[in-house]
Write a protein that holds these residues in place. Structure first.
Motif, mmCIF file in Angstrom:
data_model
loop_
_atom_site.group_PDB
_atom_site.id
_atom_site.type_symbol
_atom_site.label_atom_id
_atom_site.label_comp_id
_atom_site.label_asym_id
_atom_site.label_seq_id
_atom_site.Cartn_x
_atom_site.Cartn_y
_atom_site.Cartn_z
ATOM 1 N N UNK A 29 6.416 -0.868 -8.736
ATOM 2 C CA UNK A 29 6.871 0.475 -8.348
ATOM 3 C C UNK A 29 7.282 0.509 -6.874
ATOM 4 N N UNK A 30 6.486 -0.129 -6.020
ATOM 5 C CA UNK A 30 6.784 -0.146 -4.585
ATOM 6 C C UNK A 30 8.117 -0.835 -4.313
ATOM 7 N N UNK A 31 8.408 -1.909 -5.027
ATOM 8 C CA UNK A 31 9.689 -2.595 -4.851
ATOM 9 C C UNK A 31 10.852 -1.718 -5.283
ATOM 10 N N UNK A 32 10.643 -0.926 -6.333
ATOM 11 C CA UNK A 32 11.718 -0.114 -6.883
ATOM 12 C C UNK A 32 12.022 1.120 -6.050
ATOM 13 N N UNK A 33 11.000 1.672 -5.397
ATOM 14 C CA UNK A 33 11.160 2.976 -4.751
ATOM 15 C C UNK A 33 11.257 2.904 -3.237
ATOM 16 N N UNK A 34 10.409 2.105 -2.600
ATOM 17 C CA UNK A 34 10.310 2.128 -1.147
ATOM 18 C C UNK A 34 11.256 1.132 -0.494
ATOM 19 N N UNK A 35 11.696 1.459 0.720
ATOM 20 C CA UNK A 35 12.596 0.577 1.451
ATOM 21 C C UNK A 35 11.846 -0.332 2.421
ATOM 22 N N UNK A 36 10.532 -0.299 2.417
ATOM 23 C CA UNK A 36 9.716 -1.218 3.209
ATOM 24 C C UNK A 36 8.791 -1.976 2.267
ATOM 25 N N UNK A 37 8.203 -3.064 2.777
ATOM 26 C CA UNK A 37 7.337 -3.894 1.945
ATOM 27 C C UNK A 37 5.852 -3.634 2.196
ATOM 28 N N UNK A 38 5.526 -2.589 2.914
ATOM 29 C CA UNK A 38 4.131 -2.341 3.282
ATOM 30 C C UNK A 38 3.247 -2.182 2.053
ATOM 31 N N UNK A 39 3.631 -1.295 1.174
ATOM 32 C CA UNK A 39 2.816 -1.043 -0.012
ATOM 33 C C UNK A 39 2.819 -2.254 -0.947
ATOM 34 N N UNK A 40 3.963 -2.895 -1.068
ATOM 35 C CA UNK A 40 4.085 -4.098 -1.896
ATOM 36 C C UNK A 40 3.126 -5.187 -1.407
ATOM 37 N N UNK A 41 3.129 -5.443 -0.110
ATOM 38 C CA UNK A 41 2.262 -6.476 0.454
ATOM 39 C C UNK A 41 0.793 -6.084 0.326
ATOM 40 N N UNK A 42 0.499 -4.808 0.477
ATOM 41 C CA UNK A 42 -0.878 -4.334 0.326
ATOM 42 C C UNK A 42 -1.405 -4.643 -1.074
ATOM 43 N N UNK A 43 -0.589 -4.392 -2.082
ATOM 44 C CA UNK A 43 -0.999 -4.696 -3.459
ATOM 45 C C UNK A 43 -1.215 -6.193 -3.660
ATOM 46 N N UNK A 44 -0.345 -7.013 -3.071
ATOM 47 C CA UNK A 44 -0.509 -8.457 -3.184
ATOM 48 C C UNK A 44 -1.801 -8.915 -2.510
ATOM 49 N N UNK A 45 -2.123 -8.297 -1.381
ATOM 50 C CA UNK A 45 -3.373 -8.649 -0.687
ATOM 51 C C UNK A 45 -4.588 -8.289 -1.533
ATOM 52 N N UNK A 46 -4.551 -7.141 -2.195
ATOM 53 C CA UNK A 46 -5.654 -6.763 -3.092
ATOM 54 C C UNK A 46 -5.794 -7.768 -4.226
ATOM 55 N N UNK A 47 -4.673 -8.186 -4.808
ATOM 56 C CA UNK A 47 -4.714 -9.163 -5.893
ATOM 57 C C UNK A 47 -5.283 -10.497 -5.416
ATOM 58 N N UNK A 48 -4.868 -10.912 -4.210
ATOM 59 C CA UNK A 48 -5.389 -12.143 -3.647
ATOM 60 C C UNK A 48 -6.883 -12.065 -3.385
ATOM 61 N N UNK A 49 -7.333 -10.919 -2.883
ATOM 62 C CA UNK A 49 -8.762 -10.741 -2.599
ATOM 63 C C UNK A 49 -9.580 -10.772 -3.887
ATOM 64 N N UNK A 50 -9.090 -10.111 -4.941
ATOM 65 C CA UNK A 50 -9.787 -10.113 -6.228
ATOM 66 C C UNK A 50 -9.899 -11.541 -6.764
ATOM 67 N N UNK A 51 -8.805 -12.288 -6.674
ATOM 68 C CA UNK A 51 -8.810 -13.676 -7.145
ATOM 69 C C UNK A 51 -9.831 -14.515 -6.383
ATOM 70 N N UNK A 52 -9.847 -14.378 -5.062
ATOM 71 C CA UNK A 52 -10.772 -15.167 -4.242
ATOM 72 C C UNK A 52 -12.225 -14.841 -4.562
ATOM 73 N N UNK A 53 -12.540 -13.561 -4.662
ATOM 74 C CA UNK A 53 -13.925 -13.149 -4.922
ATOM 75 C C UNK A 53 -14.397 -13.645 -6.286
ATOM 76 N N UNK A 54 -13.554 -13.476 -7.319
ATOM 77 C CA UNK A 54 -13.951 -13.891 -8.672
ATOM 78 C C UNK A 54 -14.071 -15.412 -8.779
#
Length: 360
Positions: free
Chosen positions: A319-344
């Motif tokens: 959704x962030x890629x489709x709507x927003x003209x910056x990557x802030x929200x997109x990168x934030x979601x990727x960071x959350x996914x990376x953190x979940x992967x690392x913790x698990x």
């Protein structure tokens, strides 16, 4: 030794029919059925024209005014705003001349007559605004306007394809569970043999994870390319940025399965698989797989759940890629996914490393 394990694990996974079906064939089949049933419905039915609405301003809310102006202008306009007073608007709604009435005061509300597609779109638009109003500025609206007319896709049904790809990433948990089964002596004979092998468990676990990630990323990418090129689903113009979403989404799903497999309960592999299926489907349903706006409702009342739900993070990154003209929200979601992967992954490794057996 590491590459030997990696090659062996890849071959082993390709021979596991259940894993191949759920991670590869099922998402493609589901997306095909969904496209056949709902494909391009917005362009071919009620959404061919803007939705007629009335907006009654009891209090000035500049941001909402700008949002409404943005989505009611241009060739891709969603709304057609009628300049009506409240009494006139109510009569028009009763006659069917307009679809809904937005009342703008300290708390913006919507009055509609039925529950058809257009009414659902109006409700979804308001929910989306209420979810994001705290972070919106007038400058953001100008950027959003450019995005709507150039790169984004506001087709309300494309979110279902986001959810299918997110579900495909979560189905990597089945693969992760199958990988971890081969490391536990109480679940498989292979696990018993590995338990007495001189190879470090860290090497075995890393090879298992990378092999599973390579396969899952490959099949999820194929599913995405099928939706994009064969079905013609519009994912916007940021196609290259979609692959990191699929990679980290697959990693989080795989690590979830490995964590479930490492837990002491359920004790049997069938019990663990049942739990993985149920939990994956619960997360997918919370990501709008079965009905729209569930994720937005959760964001209103329990936003922390969306931050730890890999499926919701994958869809929100799309959704962030489709709507927003910056990557802030997109990168934030990727960071959350990376953190979940690392913790698990870390938790799975600690549990597996400490396992001890009375006999093998």
């Amino acid at each position: 030794m590491f590459f030997h394990y990696l090659r062996y694990n890849l071959l082993s996974m390709l021979r596991t029919k259940e894993v191949v079906f759920w991670t590869f064939l099922f998402p493609i089949a589901l997306s095909t059925f969904m496209f056949a049933a709902f494909g391009n419905i917005i362009e071919t039915t009620e959404m061919a024209n803007p939705i007629p609405v009335a907006v009654i301003y009891e209090t000035e809310v500049p941001i909402f005014e700008k949002v409404v102006e943005t989505v009611s202008t241009g060739k891709d306009a969603i709304l057609e705003v009628k300049n009506l007073k409240e009494k006139e608007a109510l009569n028009a709604l009763k006659k069917g001349d307009i679809t809904g009435i937005y009342y703008v005061n300290d708390k913006i509300s919507l009055q509609i007559k039925g529950d058809e597609l257009q009414e659902t779109v109006l409700s979804g638009f308001l929910d989306e605004y209420l979810q994001r109003k705290e972070s919106l500025t007038l400058a953001d609206m100008e950027a959003c306007k450019e995005k709507i007319t150039s790169q984004g896709n506001l087709d309300n049904l494309v979110s279902y394809f986001y959810a299918i790809l997110a579900m495909s990433c979560l189905f990597a948990s089945f693969n992760g569970l199958d990988r971890i089964k081969g490391l536990q002596a109480n679940l498989s004979t292979l696990g018993a043999r590995r338990g007495v092998a001189p190879t470090k468990k860290s090497v075995i676990i890393l090879s298992e994870f990378l092999a599973g990630l390579l396969l899952q990323f490959a099949v999820t990418s194929v599913a995405f390319l099928y939706m994009w090129k064969v079905l013609g689903v519009n994912f916007g113009s940021h196609v290259a940025q979609i692959f990191p979403i699929l990679l980290l989404g697959s990693a989080s799903g795989l690590s979830l399965g490995m964590f479930i497999g490492a837990l002491k309960f359920p004790r049997t592999i069938n019990g663990k698989m049942g739990f993985a299926v149920s939990f994956s489907m619960l997360l997918s349903v919370a990501d709008d797989l079965c009905a729209p706006n569930i994720r937005i409702t959760i964001e209103h009342y329990l936003p922390i759940f969306n931050r730890i739900n890999p499926a919701a993070l994958v869809s929100d990154a799309f959704y962030a890629l489709s709507v927003y003209d910056t990557y802030t929200r997109y990168i934030t979601n990727l960071c959350y996914l990376g953190a979940i992967t690392f913790v698990l992954c870390a938790a799975s490794y600690l549990v597996i490393r400490r396992n001890r057996y009375a006999s093998l």
